[in-house]
Design a protein around this motif. Sequence first.
Motif, PDB file in Angstrom:
ATOM      1  N   LEU A 103       2.347 -13.750  -4.370  1.00 42.51           N
ATOM      2  CA  LEU A 103       1.665 -12.613  -4.996  1.00 42.51           C
ATOM      3  C   LEU A 103       1.029 -11.694  -3.946  1.00 42.51           C
ATOM      4  O   LEU A 103       0.938 -10.481  -4.150  1.00 42.51           O
ATOM      5  CB  LEU A 103       0.612 -13.092  -5.996  1.00 42.51           C
ATOM      6  N   PHE A 104       0.602 -12.257  -2.825  1.00 43.88           N
ATOM      7  CA  PHE A 104       0.044 -11.435  -1.747  1.00 43.88           C
ATOM      8  C   PHE A 104       1.126 -10.511  -1.173  1.00 43.88           C
ATOM      9  O   PHE A 104       0.878  -9.348  -0.890  1.00 43.88           O
ATOM     10  CB  PHE A 104      -0.557 -12.309  -0.640  1.00 43.88           C
ATOM     11  N   PHE A 105       2.334 -11.047  -1.024  1.00 50.85           N
ATOM     12  CA  PHE A 105       3.436 -10.238  -0.505  1.00 50.85           C
ATOM     13  C   PHE A 105       3.860  -9.178  -1.527  1.00 50.85           C
ATOM     14  O   PHE A 105       4.185  -8.052  -1.158  1.00 50.85           O
ATOM     15  CB  PHE A 105       4.620 -11.135  -0.115  1.00 50.85           C
ATOM     16  N   LEU A 106       3.831  -9.551  -2.799  1.00 48.01           N
ATOM     17  CA  LEU A 106       4.148  -8.589  -3.863  1.00 48.01           C
ATOM     18  C   LEU A 106       3.138  -7.441  -3.859  1.00 48.01           C
ATOM     19  O   LEU A 106       3.507  -6.264  -3.935  1.00 48.01           O
ATOM     20  CB  LEU A 106       4.146  -9.305  -5.215  1.00 48.01           C
ATOM     21  N   LEU A 107       1.873  -7.797  -3.744  1.00 46.57           N
ATOM     22  CA  LEU A 107       0.805  -6.795  -3.697  1.00 46.57           C
ATOM     23  C   LEU A 107       0.967  -5.882  -2.474  1.00 46.57           C
ATOM     24  O   LEU A 107       0.816  -4.671  -2.562  1.00 46.57           O
ATOM     25  CB  LEU A 107      -0.549  -7.508  -3.648  1.00 46.57           C
ATOM     26  N   ASN A 108       1.321  -6.482  -1.346  1.00 47.56           N
ATOM     27  CA  ASN A 108       1.542  -5.712  -0.129  1.00 47.56           C
ATOM     28  C   ASN A 108       2.711  -4.740  -0.296  1.00 47.56           C
ATOM     29  O   ASN A 108       2.612  -3.571   0.071  1.00 47.56           O
ATOM     30  CB  ASN A 108       1.799  -6.657   1.046  1.00 47.56           C
ATOM     31  N   ASP A 109       3.819  -5.217  -0.862  1.00 47.08           N
ATOM     32  CA  ASP A 109       4.989  -4.354  -1.066  1.00 47.08           C
ATOM     33  C   ASP A 109       4.648  -3.173  -1.962  1.00 47.08           C
ATOM     34  O   ASP A 109       5.040  -2.041  -1.684  1.00 47.08           O
ATOM     35  CB  ASP A 109       6.150  -5.151  -1.682  1.00 47.08           C
ATOM     36  N   ALA A 110       3.919  -3.449  -3.044  1.00 48.38           N
ATOM     37  CA  ALA A 110       3.547  -2.375  -3.967  1.00 48.38           C
ATOM     38  C   ALA A 110       2.648  -1.362  -3.266  1.00 48.38           C
ATOM     39  O   ALA A 110       2.869  -0.150  -3.362  1.00 48.38           O
ATOM     40  CB  ALA A 110       2.844  -2.953  -5.193  1.00 48.38           C
ATOM     41  N   SER A 111       1.659  -1.842  -2.537  1.00 43.08           N
ATOM     42  CA  SER A 111       0.710  -0.947  -1.883  1.00 43.08           C
ATOM     43  C   SER A 111       1.377  -0.095  -0.806  1.00 43.08           C
ATOM     44  O   SER A 111       1.064   1.081  -0.660  1.00 43.08           O
ATOM     45  CB  SER A 111      -0.438  -1.741  -1.262  1.00 43.08           C
ATOM     46  N   CYS A 112       2.287  -0.677  -0.066  1.00 45.43           N
ATOM     47  CA  CYS A 112       2.993   0.080   0.978  1.00 45.43           C
ATOM     48  C   CYS A 112       3.807   1.218   0.374  1.00 45.43           C
ATOM     49  O   CYS A 112       4.077   2.205   1.046  1.00 45.43           O
ATOM     50  CB  CYS A 112       3.888  -0.847   1.791  1.00 45.43           C
ATOM     51  N   ARG A 113       4.211   1.070  -0.891  1.00 46.15           N
ATOM     52  CA  ARG A 113       4.944   2.133  -1.589  1.00 46.15           C
ATOM     53  C   ARG A 113       3.998   3.073  -2.342  1.00 46.15           C
ATOM     54  O   ARG A 113       4.436   3.918  -3.109  1.00 46.15           O
ATOM     55  CB  ARG A 113       5.957   1.529  -2.555  1.00 46.15           C
ATOM     56  N   GLY A 114       2.685   2.872  -2.130  1.00 46.09           N
ATOM     57  CA  GLY A 114       1.707   3.734  -2.783  1.00 46.09           C
ATOM     58  C   GLY A 114       1.436   3.354  -4.225  1.00 46.09           C
ATOM     59  O   GLY A 114       0.806   4.097  -4.961  1.00 46.09           O
ATOM     60  N   ARG A 115       1.894   2.178  -4.631  1.00 49.87           N
ATOM     61  CA  ARG A 115       1.664   1.714  -5.997  1.00 49.87           C
ATOM     62  C   ARG A 115       0.540   0.687  -6.018  1.00 49.87           C
ATOM     63  O   ARG A 115       0.270   0.028  -5.028  1.00 49.87           O
ATOM     64  CB  ARG A 115       2.929   1.089  -6.579  1.00 49.87           C
ATOM     65  N   ARG A 116      -0.030   0.553  -7.171  1.00 52.13           N
ATOM     66  CA  ARG A 116      -1.148  -0.377  -7.324  1.00 52.13           C
ATOM     67  C   ARG A 116      -0.810  -1.401  -8.390  1.00 52.13           C
ATOM     68  O   ARG A 116      -0.254  -1.063  -9.436  1.00 52.13           O
ATOM     69  CB  ARG A 116      -2.381   0.408  -7.736  1.00 52.13           C
ATOM     70  N   ILE A 117      -1.135  -2.651  -8.118  1.00 48.48           N
ATOM     71  CA  ILE A 117      -1.080  -3.693  -9.144  1.00 48.48           C
ATOM     72  C   ILE A 117      -2.515  -3.826  -9.627  1.00 48.48           C
ATOM     73  O   ILE A 117      -3.382  -4.308  -8.898  1.00 48.48           O
ATOM     74  CB  ILE A 117      -0.525  -5.017  -8.593  1.00 48.48           C
ATOM     75  N   SER A 118      -2.760  -3.387 -10.838  1.00 54.05           N
ATOM     76  CA  SER A 118      -4.127  -3.312 -11.357  1.00 54.05           C
ATOM     77  C   SER A 118      -4.722  -4.703 -11.564  1.00 54.05           C
ATOM     78  O   SER A 118      -3.999  -5.693 -11.666  1.00 54.05           O
ATOM     79  CB  SER A 118      -4.131  -2.553 -12.688  1.00 54.05           C
ATOM     80  N   PRO A 119      -6.059  -4.783 -11.657  1.00 52.65           N
ATOM     81  CA  PRO A 119      -6.693  -6.073 -11.957  1.00 52.65           C
ATOM     82  C   PRO A 119      -6.184  -6.690 -13.265  1.00 52.65           C
ATOM     83  O   PRO A 119      -6.072  -7.910 -13.362  1.00 52.65           O
ATOM     84  CB  PRO A 119      -8.182  -5.719 -12.040  1.00 52.65           C
ATOM     85  N   ARG A 120      -5.863  -5.881 -14.263  1.00 51.94           N
ATOM     86  CA  ARG A 120      -5.334  -6.423 -15.526  1.00 51.94           C
ATOM     87  C   ARG A 120      -3.995  -7.119 -15.312  1.00 51.94           C
ATOM     88  O   ARG A 120      -3.750  -8.202 -15.828  1.00 51.94           O
ATOM     89  CB  ARG A 120      -5.173  -5.320 -16.564  1.00 51.94           C
ATOM     90  N   ILE A 121      -3.114  -6.451 -14.566  1.00 51.11           N
ATOM     91  CA  ILE A 121      -1.810  -7.055 -14.275  1.00 51.11           C
ATOM     92  C   ILE A 121      -1.988  -8.284 -13.391  1.00 51.11           C
ATOM     93  O   ILE A 121      -1.336  -9.310 -13.592  1.00 51.11           O
ATOM     94  CB  ILE A 121      -0.869  -6.027 -13.611  1.00 51.11           C
TER      95      ILE A 121
END
Length: 196
Positions: A114-132
């Motif tokens: 999940l840390f890598f998933l979060l990193n991938d999303a953030s590097c693309r300018g996307r956010r995984i919200s606290p709800r998700i």
Amino acid sequence: QSGSARAKKIYKRFYSNDLILKTAAAINEFKDKILVSYDIILDNPWETEEDLTDTLMLLSQLSPPFFLSIFSLTFYPGTELYKKAKEEGRIGDDLKEIYRKNYQIPRHTYLNELFFLLNDASCRGRRISPRIMYILTNRILRRSGLSYLVYLFLAAGIFEPKIFFFRALPLGFVLDITREARGRMGLRWSQIGKKR
């Protein structure tokens, strides 16, 4: 290194998550001029799933883009953590577990991924919200398989935080979507077939 109060004590980091969020917000004002990076330490044998979840929830509150430098905890001789791990029998072979260990490759566990998933999303300018992130980390939802389904959607890049939609079904993913779920999402099998 961590968003968990317990883990921060182990690392002797005595700042609050509120301070981290305030500092990150201030730094984010310059996101067009600097690359923001946060160091995260995984594979701490004294951390629980709840500790890792606390860290993931904290990171999900940060505004992208940012980069996570993810490391596997390594017990270097001469440190207090090394002494503690040695006393508890957590280190057997120094050569293998310290000197030949690649500290940039954490163990492959669901929460670590999940840390890598979060990193991938953030590097693309996307956010995984606290709800998700709550859906992804919740134990009951993980047991039911819902967390893994959401993870697959996110990893494949076909899940948006506000609405589900299919751009394409990746080969090898077989998704069992019930009639009720298809109705709620406004999808029919014919529509899915056309989008392939």
